[in-house]
Design a protein around this motif. Structure first.
Motif, short mmCIF file in Angstrom:
data_model
loop_
_atom_site.label_atom_id
_atom_site.label_comp_id
_atom_site.label_asym_id
_atom_site.label_seq_id
_atom_site.Cartn_x
_atom_site.Cartn_y
_atom_site.Cartn_z
N LEU A 38 0.83 -1.20 0.00
CA LEU A 38 0.00 0.00 0.00
C LEU A 38 0.87 1.26 0.00
CD1 LEU A 38 -2.93 0.90 0.03
CD2 LEU A 38 -2.87 0.80 2.51
N GLN A 39 1.94 1.26 0.77
CA GLN A 39 2.86 2.41 0.78
C GLN A 39 3.52 2.59 -0.58
OE1 GLN A 39 5.43 1.30 4.01
NE2 GLN A 39 4.14 2.29 5.56
N ASP A 40 3.89 1.49 -1.23
CA ASP A 40 4.49 1.57 -2.57
C ASP A 40 3.50 2.14 -3.58
OD1 ASP A 40 6.85 0.52 -1.58
OD2 ASP A 40 6.47 -1.51 -2.33
N ILE A 41 2.24 1.70 -3.49
CA ILE A 41 1.21 2.20 -4.39
C ILE A 41 1.00 3.69 -4.17
CG2 ILE A 41 -1.27 2.11 -4.92
CD1 ILE A 41 -1.06 -0.96 -4.28
N GLU A 42 0.90 4.08 -2.90
CA GLU A 42 0.70 5.50 -2.58
C GLU A 42 1.86 6.34 -3.11
OE1 GLU A 42 1.16 7.32 1.53
OE2 GLU A 42 -1.03 7.18 1.32
N ALA A 43 3.08 5.89 -2.92
CA ALA A 43 4.24 6.64 -3.40
C ALA A 43 4.22 6.77 -4.92
CB ALA A 43 5.53 5.95 -2.94
N ALA A 44 3.83 5.69 -5.61
CA ALA A 44 3.76 5.73 -7.07
C ALA A 44 2.68 6.70 -7.53
CB ALA A 44 3.49 4.33 -7.62
N ILE A 45 1.55 6.71 -6.85
CA ILE A 45 0.45 7.61 -7.21
C ILE A 45 0.89 9.06 -7.04
CG2 ILE A 45 -1.83 8.44 -6.47
CD1 ILE A 45 -2.49 5.44 -5.90
N LEU A 46 1.59 9.35 -5.95
CA LEU A 46 2.01 10.73 -5.69
C LEU A 46 3.04 11.22 -6.70
CD1 LEU A 46 2.13 10.66 -1.80
CD2 LEU A 46 0.43 11.77 -3.27
N ARG A 47 3.68 10.32 -7.42
CA ARG A 47 4.62 10.72 -8.48
C ARG A 47 3.91 10.99 -9.80
NH1 ARG A 47 7.72 6.55 -6.01
NH2 ARG A 47 7.10 5.10 -7.64
N LEU A 48 2.63 10.62 -9.92
CA LEU A 48 1.88 10.84 -11.15
C LEU A 48 1.62 12.33 -11.37
CD1 LEU A 48 -0.88 8.09 -10.83
CD2 LEU A 48 1.04 8.10 -12.44
N PRO A 49 1.43 12.73 -12.62
CA PRO A 49 1.03 14.12 -12.88
C PRO A 49 -0.33 14.40 -12.24
CG PRO A 49 1.63 12.99 -14.93
CD PRO A 49 1.60 11.96 -13.84
N GLU A 50 -0.57 15.66 -11.94
CA GLU A 50 -1.82 16.05 -11.27
C GLU A 50 -3.06 15.56 -12.01
OE1 GLU A 50 -4.20 20.07 -9.87
OE2 GLU A 50 -2.06 20.17 -10.28
N SER A 51 -3.07 15.67 -13.33
CA SER A 51 -4.25 15.25 -14.10
C SER A 51 -4.54 13.76 -13.92
CB SER A 51 -4.07 15.58 -15.59
OG SER A 51 -2.93 14.90 -16.10
N ASP A 52 -3.49 12.95 -13.86
CA ASP A 52 -3.69 11.52 -13.65
C ASP A 52 -4.16 11.23 -12.22
OD1 ASP A 52 -2.89 11.05 -16.24
OD2 ASP A 52 -0.86 10.39 -15.70
N ARG A 53 -3.63 11.98 -11.25
CA ARG A 53 -4.08 11.79 -9.86
C ARG A 53 -5.55 12.18 -9.71
NH1 ARG A 53 0.64 14.78 -8.60
NH2 ARG A 53 -0.64 16.28 -7.48
N LEU A 54 -5.95 13.26 -10.39
CA LEU A 54 -7.36 13.67 -10.33
C LEU A 54 -8.27 12.61 -10.95
CD1 LEU A 54 -7.02 17.45 -11.18
CD2 LEU A 54 -7.86 16.47 -9.04
N LEU A 61 -13.27 7.49 -5.88
CA LEU A 61 -14.45 8.01 -5.20
C LEU A 61 -15.73 7.45 -5.81
CD1 LEU A 61 -13.46 11.73 -4.55
CD2 LEU A 61 -13.71 9.89 -2.87
N GLY A 62 -15.74 7.30 -7.12
CA GLY A 62 -16.91 6.73 -7.80
C GLY A 62 -17.14 5.27 -7.47
N SER A 63 -16.11 4.60 -6.99
CA SER A 63 -16.25 3.18 -6.66
C SER A 63 -16.82 2.96 -5.26
CB SER A 63 -14.90 2.47 -6.77
OG SER A 63 -14.05 2.83 -5.69
N LEU A 64 -16.90 4.04 -4.48
CA LEU A 64 -17.40 3.93 -3.10
C LEU A 64 -18.91 4.10 -3.05
CD1 LEU A 64 -14.69 6.09 -1.30
CD2 LEU A 64 -14.86 3.60 -1.34
N PRO A 65 -19.56 3.44 -2.12
CA PRO A 65 -21.01 3.65 -1.96
C PRO A 65 -21.26 5.03 -1.36
CG PRO A 65 -20.20 2.24 -0.21
CD PRO A 65 -19.04 2.47 -1.14
#
Length: 109
Positions: A38-54, A61-65
């Motif tokens: 999970l920490q590795d995934i989070e770190a990889a996500i934070l390296r993505l460009p802002e548009s990809d993170r959005l 968020l759409g996957s949550l009830p």
């Protein structure tokens, strides 16, 4: 650095990666391994460009009830109309953008 346990020397891990690796090798439940992944995934996500993170955030968020106290679209429109009427009548005062963001960053109570 070494530590003697029961008279036998044991090398202590010196980096956080070594600590995680040591812990992961000692636990069979998989909890530590999952947390590291999970920490590795989070770190990889934070390296993505802002548009990809959005885009990813919108997908997640759409996957949550909806929350249990979520309002229906009709209720949300009625609330927006009520608040607009309060602003128009002077019962409520609008917030500046600065005041709004200050409240978002530091909510009261």
């Amino acid at each position: 650095m070494t530590l003697k346990v029961g008279g036998a020397p044991h090398a202590l891990p010196s980096t956080s990666a070594e600590v995680m690796s040591t812990l992961a090798s000692r636990f069979t439940s998989g909890t530590v391994v999952f947390m590291r992944a999970l920490q590795d995934i989070e770190a990889a996500i934070l390296r993505l460009p802002e548009s990809d993170r959005l885009r990813l955030m919108a997908t997640l968020l759409g996957s949550l009830p909806p929350p249990p106290d979520a309002h229906t679209p009709d209720e949300m429109v009625a609330e927006a109309r009520r608040r607009d009427a309060e602003l128009e009548s002077g019962l409520a005062q609008p917030l500046s953008e600065e005041q709004f963001w200050a409240g978002v960053r530091h909510p009261r109570g």
